[in-house]
Enzyme design. Structure first.
Site, short mmCIF file in Angstrom:
data_model
loop_
_atom_site.label_atom_id
_atom_site.label_comp_id
_atom_site.label_asym_id
_atom_site.label_seq_id
_atom_site.Cartn_x
_atom_site.Cartn_y
_atom_site.Cartn_z
N ASP A 130 30.48 -53.80 55.83
CA ASP A 130 30.41 -54.18 57.23
C ASP A 130 31.79 -54.56 57.76
OD1 ASP A 130 30.92 -56.87 56.67
OD2 ASP A 130 28.80 -57.43 56.66
N ALA A 131 31.89 -54.72 59.06
CA ALA A 131 33.19 -54.93 59.69
C ALA A 131 33.89 -56.18 59.18
CB ALA A 131 33.03 -54.99 61.21
#
Length: 272
Positions: A111-112
């Site tokens: 994820d970011a």
């Protein structure tokens, strides 16, 4: 069509072209029974193969014969989504692939807010095998978490914690450091569940502050700086291809994959 393209190429020539060794040394390997083609030991020096479809290994380690395949390791920085084109206009992975002419894709996702090791490749079959949840490739994460983690908490992580989608246990867990109000924890997992590291640490009362993936299968991030990418070495490629071929041929993995056909490869895998 030439005789070579119709009947394939000599095994020793293909392996020499792949950088395994000189033709003379490869011939010695063939005679010694150290080389397999599609799982069968080959000892005939006149043997021919088709590099675009035959699978060859030397001493049990897979060899990359198709030189059009590209395998890249990226240390994904935080703030970047694991996509080659983000519909919402956020920073994506394209910026790290410009030096390679091939169209590369990421194997699984981070994820970011998570940094660390991502594999980028144009080998669709390998990407499918390694990203599919049924294969359970081992990953190692280092998490900086709130609070002072105790040995008892480490024990809970390896014994298993209950989450809303069922129990989960780390393959291994280690307390690396405790400093001030935070701790460093190393977790080894083969689960492909969504955001599993963050959810596990929250479940034991230590929310993740920072998270980095240090290892993916046989690959180690090492000293590769955040935001940098490099091609895998010959040894790393061999290890990764060996893992992918072993897992794709395993009967139990095939059964799990068929049972899980409704889940797209990588749909929830490694989205930590």
């Amino acid at each position: 069509m030439s005789e070579e393209s119709a009947e394939g190429v000599r095994l020793q020539k293909a392996l020499a072209n792949a950088g395994v060794a000189s033709r003379r040394v490869v011939e010695d390997m063939i005679v010694a029974g150290r080389i397999r083609v599609n799982g069968t030991v080959v000892t005939e020096l006149g043997s021919r193969i088709h590099p675009d479809r035959d699978l060859v290994d030397v001493d049990g380690t897979a060899v990359q014969l198709d030189q059009s395949r590209r395998y890249v390791m990226l240390n994904k920085p935080t703030g970047v989504v694991s996509s080659m084109r983000d519909e919402r206009g956020r920073a994506d992975l394209r910026q790290f692939t410009r030096e390679w002419p091939e169209r590369l894709y990421n194997v699984g996702r981070l994820d970011a807010e998570t940094s660390g090791l991502l594999v980028l490749t144009n080998d669709g079959e390998l990407a499918h095998v390694l990203a599919h949840p049924s294969f359970g490739v081992t990953k190692v994460y280092v998490a900086k978490v709130d609070g002072r983690v105790t040995p008892q908490t480490i024990g809970r992580l390896t014994r298993g914690v209950e989450l809303d989608d069922g129990p989960i246990a780390a393959d291994r867990a280690r307390l690396l450091d405790v400093s001030g109000g935070t701790s460093l924890v190393e977790l080894t997992l083969h689960s492909g569940r969504n955001r599993i590291v963050r959810r596990m640490m929250a479940a034991v009362g230590h929310p993740v502050v920072e998270l980095v993936r240090r290892q993916f299968g046989p690959l180690h991030l090492g000293t590769l700086p955040a935001g940098r990418a490099r091609e895998l070495t010959k040894v790393e490629r061999g290890a990764l291809l060996t893992l992918a071929r072993r897992d794709s041929d395993a009967p139990e993995a095939s059964a799990r994959r068929e049972a899980d056909d409704s889940t797209p490869p990588g749909a929830d895998q490694e989205n930590q």
